[in-house]
Design an enzyme around this catalytic site. Structure first.
Site, PDB file in Angstrom:
ATOM      1  N   HIS A 176       0.887  -1.167   0.000  1.00  0.00           N
ATOM      2  CA  HIS A 176       0.000   0.000   0.000  1.00  0.00           C
ATOM      3  C   HIS A 176       0.923   1.213   0.000  1.00  0.00           C
ATOM      4  O   HIS A 176       1.986   1.187   0.618  1.00  0.00           O
ATOM      5  CB  HIS A 176      -0.817   0.112   1.285  1.00  0.00           C
ATOM      6  CG  HIS A 176      -1.783  -0.997   1.538  1.00  0.00           C
ATOM      7  ND1 HIS A 176      -1.403  -2.208   2.030  1.00  0.00           N
ATOM      8  CD2 HIS A 176      -3.131  -1.044   1.400  1.00  0.00           C
ATOM      9  CE1 HIS A 176      -2.475  -2.962   2.170  1.00  0.00           C
ATOM     10  NE2 HIS A 176      -3.539  -2.293   1.799  1.00  0.00           N
ATOM     11  N   ASP A 197       2.283   2.074   3.289  1.00  0.00           N
ATOM     12  CA  ASP A 197       3.258   1.154   3.890  1.00  0.00           C
ATOM     13  C   ASP A 197       4.679   1.590   3.584  1.00  0.00           C
ATOM     14  O   ASP A 197       5.588   1.358   4.368  1.00  0.00           O
ATOM     15  CB  ASP A 197       3.147  -0.258   3.286  1.00  0.00           C
ATOM     16  CG  ASP A 197       1.786  -0.867   3.409  1.00  0.00           C
ATOM     17  OD1 ASP A 197       1.021  -0.434   4.275  1.00  0.00           O
ATOM     18  OD2 ASP A 197       1.506  -1.803   2.630  1.00  0.00           O
ATOM     19  N   GLU A 212     -11.325  -6.438  -3.805  1.00  0.00           N
ATOM     20  CA  GLU A 212     -11.199  -7.430  -2.729  1.00  0.00           C
ATOM     21  C   GLU A 212     -12.426  -7.440  -1.837  1.00  0.00           C
ATOM     22  O   GLU A 212     -12.666  -6.491  -1.087  1.00  0.00           O
ATOM     23  CB  GLU A 212      -9.940  -7.120  -1.912  1.00  0.00           C
ATOM     24  CG  GLU A 212      -9.700  -8.127  -0.807  1.00  0.00           C
ATOM     25  CD  GLU A 212      -8.315  -7.999  -0.196  1.00  0.00           C
ATOM     26  OE1 GLU A 212      -7.354  -7.664  -0.925  1.00  0.00           O
ATOM     27  OE2 GLU A 212      -8.202  -8.232   1.014  1.00  0.00           O
ATOM     28  N   GLU A 271      -9.700 -13.162  -0.067  1.00  0.00           N
ATOM     29  CA  GLU A 271      -8.929 -13.378   1.159  1.00  0.00           C
ATOM     30  C   GLU A 271      -9.640 -14.367   2.071  1.00  0.00           C
ATOM     31  O   GLU A 271     -10.847 -14.253   2.297  1.00  0.00           O
ATOM     32  CB  GLU A 271      -8.720 -12.035   1.869  1.00  0.00           C
ATOM     33  CG  GLU A 271      -7.996 -12.195   3.182  1.00  0.00           C
ATOM     34  CD  GLU A 271      -7.414 -10.908   3.728  1.00  0.00           C
ATOM     35  OE1 GLU A 271      -7.058 -10.029   2.921  1.00  0.00           O
ATOM     36  OE2 GLU A 271      -7.325 -10.795   4.950  1.00  0.00           O
ATOM     37  N   HIS A 311     -11.579 -12.910   5.047  1.00  0.00           N
ATOM     38  CA  HIS A 311     -12.779 -12.175   4.642  1.00  0.00           C
ATOM     39  C   HIS A 311     -13.910 -13.151   4.290  1.00  0.00           C
ATOM     40  O   HIS A 311     -15.083 -12.868   4.553  1.00  0.00           O
ATOM     41  CB  HIS A 311     -12.484 -11.277   3.441  1.00  0.00           C
ATOM     42  CG  HIS A 311     -11.421 -10.254   3.704  1.00  0.00           C
ATOM     43  ND1 HIS A 311     -10.982  -9.381   2.750  1.00  0.00           N
ATOM     44  CD2 HIS A 311     -10.708  -9.966   4.832  1.00  0.00           C
ATOM     45  CE1 HIS A 311     -10.042  -8.587   3.262  1.00  0.00           C
ATOM     46  NE2 HIS A 311      -9.856  -8.928   4.519  1.00  0.00           N
ATOM     47  N   ASP A 359      -5.329 -13.473  -1.106  1.00  0.00           N
ATOM     48  CA  ASP A 359      -4.649 -13.101   0.132  1.00  0.00           C
ATOM     49  C   ASP A 359      -4.817 -14.310   1.038  1.00  0.00           C
ATOM     50  O   ASP A 359      -5.923 -14.621   1.472  1.00  0.00           O
ATOM     51  CB  ASP A 359      -5.320 -11.889   0.785  1.00  0.00           C
ATOM     52  CG  ASP A 359      -4.990 -10.580   0.084  1.00  0.00           C
ATOM     53  OD1 ASP A 359      -4.236 -10.595  -0.907  1.00  0.00           O
ATOM     54  OD2 ASP A 359      -5.487  -9.536   0.532  1.00  0.00           O
ATOM     55  N   ASP A 409     -11.260 -10.151  11.887  1.00  0.00           N
ATOM     56  CA  ASP A 409     -10.282 -10.480  10.856  1.00  0.00           C
ATOM     57  C   ASP A 409      -8.896 -10.534  11.488  1.00  0.00           C
ATOM     58  O   ASP A 409      -8.206  -9.526  11.568  1.00  0.00           O
ATOM     59  CB  ASP A 409     -10.375  -9.361   9.799  1.00  0.00           C
ATOM     60  CG  ASP A 409      -9.600  -9.680   8.536  1.00  0.00           C
ATOM     61  OD1 ASP A 409      -9.218 -10.842   8.354  1.00  0.00           O
ATOM     62  OD2 ASP A 409      -9.393  -8.757   7.740  1.00  0.00           O
ATOM     63  N   ASP A 418      -6.249 -12.203  10.492  1.00  0.00           N
ATOM     64  CA  ASP A 418      -5.135 -12.199   9.534  1.00  0.00           C
ATOM     65  C   ASP A 418      -3.940 -13.018  10.005  1.00  0.00           C
ATOM     66  O   ASP A 418      -2.800 -12.559   9.918  1.00  0.00           O
ATOM     67  CB  ASP A 418      -4.646 -10.763   9.284  1.00  0.00           C
ATOM     68  CG  ASP A 418      -5.574  -9.971   8.364  1.00  0.00           C
ATOM     69  OD1 ASP A 418      -6.050 -10.540   7.374  1.00  0.00           O
ATOM     70  OD2 ASP A 418      -5.798  -8.779   8.640  1.00  0.00           O
ATOM     71  N   ASP A 436      -1.398 -11.666   3.207  1.00  0.00           N
ATOM     72  CA  ASP A 436      -2.001 -10.546   3.921  1.00  0.00           C
ATOM     73  C   ASP A 436      -2.233 -11.055   5.342  1.00  0.00           C
ATOM     74  O   ASP A 436      -3.359 -11.206   5.804  1.00  0.00           O
ATOM     75  CB  ASP A 436      -3.313 -10.140   3.237  1.00  0.00           C
ATOM     76  CG  ASP A 436      -3.827  -8.815   3.777  1.00  0.00           C
ATOM     77  OD1 ASP A 436      -3.132  -8.229   4.612  1.00  0.00           O
ATOM     78  OD2 ASP A 436      -4.908  -8.394   3.373  1.00  0.00           O
TER      79      ASP A 436
HETATM   80  C1  XUL Z   1      -7.765  -5.543   4.639  1.00  0.00           C
HETATM   81  C2  XUL Z   1      -7.083  -6.190   3.521  1.00  0.00           C
HETATM   82  C3  XUL Z   1      -6.156  -5.352   2.709  1.00  0.00           C
HETATM   83  C4  XUL Z   1      -6.246  -5.550   1.228  1.00  0.00           C
HETATM   84  C5  XUL Z   1      -5.530  -4.501   0.439  1.00  0.00           C
HETATM   85  O1  XUL Z   1      -8.606  -6.380   5.343  1.00  0.00           O
HETATM   86  O2  XUL Z   1      -7.197  -7.366   3.325  1.00  0.00           O
HETATM   87  O3  XUL Z   1      -4.866  -5.646   3.058  1.00  0.00           O
HETATM   88  O4  XUL Z   1      -5.685  -6.786   0.902  1.00  0.00           O
HETATM   89  O5  XUL Z   1      -5.843  -3.224   0.843  1.00  0.00           O
HETATM   90 CO    CO Z   2      -6.279  -8.550   1.969  1.00  0.00          CO
END
Ligand code: XUL
Ligand code: CO
Length: 435
Positions: free
Chosen positions: A101, A104, A232, A268, A271, A296, A307, A309, A339
């Site tokens: 991003h 980042d 996404e 993802e 998600h 992701d 989430d 992650d 991710d």
């Molecule tokens: C947020 C997410 C982000 C996207 C890109 O939940 O998954 O990292 O992958 O903005």
């Molecule tokens: Co993501």
């Protein structure tokens, strides 16, 4: 001159399944041929800058726990240092891609002109490092959810000036992605949604988001960017309700705004779980429409309900994800991006390395299991058996007939179906032989 951040950690090697070395690959053997293709070319791993280098270990109850040499992340010198250390990790892991991003890789400057200048500066610097290391860019994206200007959305913001700031920001990130030879450009609608309908004109916001995405596609063609535009899906968090709820919602949104041949999905795992789906469900929905772009790969904590992650470590889940990806022909421009973030207590450099090594290894293991299931053909045979009735001429022609014709046939032939077992347990036992 290495920074010393990863001191004591050697370039990660494939040592085979019997290795007890916690920092070795036991399954990820990049040159191994799986279904006619190198493992590396199937998986197309990407390290994500956001969670691995920009996230500081905070949670809603406490601030940063990591103490990285590139903190505080408010200065270009430390942004360069962060890039140096990121490329040291890439060197250790040997994965082919990374992604970012804008927020980042450069500090937030509080205004567009300075954000643009620092983005150009840091992406030039990163471009030089890519030349040396050979690591490629899977995707770039704009963070249009962290800074307070985005609190009511980006392209769906009621304030047209925020829409304008978002357009300028996405243009800058597409330019940077194009400059670095990125293979995709991602848009995740972090705050494209709402907290309460009481202050939200849902139809207007969706129309603005549809127009915005069309502008993105128009700009892609204008600059000759050959990569894929990806959106996404995520149902909520940070917004209470997000417009890109899940794969099915995104696909109908893309069709409504005429984007179905231009935009694909970045799916993802976490998600999918938040939306009440399995990851393979989301993959199957996207591949059924030819709209799978990239993934992701992380995992959610199934007890927490948000989430989390986490890095993936569940072989059966990962295997089923790759099974449906392979069945659809695998990735083209997409790949497997982490991710995923380490836990807040995992404060050492070795934790960051181990997370990626384990994540890559579990994906490799899942890929091998998926390929073995495809080569064995057991699931495909069972499926074709289950739908074999549709091969009869009567059944096939029924789809071209009408309710009254079918009704007459049911009466004439006395059609009275016998229920058939779905064989779920047998199929689950079958999958367990491979994972
Ligand atoms: C947020 C997410 C982000 C996207 C890109 O939940 O998954 O990292 O992958 O903005
Ligand atoms: Co993501």
């Amino acid at each position: 001159m290495p920074s010393g951040f990863f001191e004591g950690i050697e370039k990660v090697q494939f040592e085979g399944v019997d290795s007890k070395n916690p920092l070795a690959f036991r399954h990820y053997n990049r040159d191994e041929i799986i279904m006619g293709k190198r493992m590396e070319d199937h998986l197309r791993f990407a390290v994500a800058w956001w969670h691995s280098f920009a996230w500081e270990g905070g949670d809603p109850f406490g601030g940063p726990t990591f103490e990285r040499p590139w903190y505080p992340q408010d200065d270009m010198g430390r942004a360069r240092q962060k890039a140096d250390i990121a490329f040291e990790l890439f060197e250790l892991l040997g994965q082919p891609f990374f992604c970012w991003h804008d927020a980042d890789i450069r500090p937030e400057q509080g205004n567009f002109a300075d954000n643009l200048r620092t983005l150009e500066e840091i992406t030039d610097y990163i471009g030089e490092k890519m030349q040396v290391s050979g690591t490629k860019l899977l995707w770039g994206t704009a963070n249009m959810f962290s800074h307070r200007r985005w609190m009511s959305g980006a392209s769906t913001n009621p304030d047209p000036d925020v829409f304008a700031f978002a357009a300028a920001t996405v243009k800058s990130c597409m330019d940077a992605t194009h400059k670095l030879g990125g293979e995709n450009y991602v848009l995740w609608g972090g705050r494209e949604g709402y907290e309460t309908l009481l202050n939200t004109d849902l139809k207007t916001e969706l129309d603005h988001m549809g127009r915005f995405l069309n502008m993105v596609v128009e700009y892609k063609h204008k600059i000759g960017f050959k990569g894929t535009i990806l959106v996404e899906p995520k149902p909520q968090e940070p917004s209470k309700h997000q417009y890109d709820y899940d794969a099915a919602t995104c696909i109908s949104f893309l069709r409504k705004y005429g984007l179905e041949n231009e935009v694909k999905l970045n799916l993802e795992q976490g998600h999918a779980i938040l939306a009440g789906h399995s990851f393979e469900h989301e993959i199957a929905v996207a591949t059924a429409e030819g709209m799978l772009g990239s993934i992701d790969m992380n995992r959610n904590d199934y007890q927490s309900g948000w989430d989390t992650d986490q890095f993936p470590n569940n072989t059966p889940e990962v295997a089923l994800a790759y099974y449906y990806i392979l069945k659809a022909g695998g990735f083209t421009t997409g790949g497997t991006n982490f991710d995923a973030k380490i836990r807040r207590q995992s404060i050492d450099a070795v934790d960051l390395a181990a997370a990626h090594i384990g994540g890559m290894d579990i994906c490799a293991r899942g890929l091998k299991a998926a390929a073995a299931m495809i080569e064995d053909g057991g699931l495909e045979n069972a499926l074709s058996q289950r739908y074999s009735g549709w091969k009869s001429p009567h059944a096939a022609s029924m789809l071209g007939s009408s309710l009254d014709e079918i009704s007459a046939r049911v009466l004439n032939e006395g059609i009275n179906p016998e229920p058939q077992s779905g064989r779920q347990e047998i199929l689950e036992n079958y999958v367990n032989r491979f994972v």
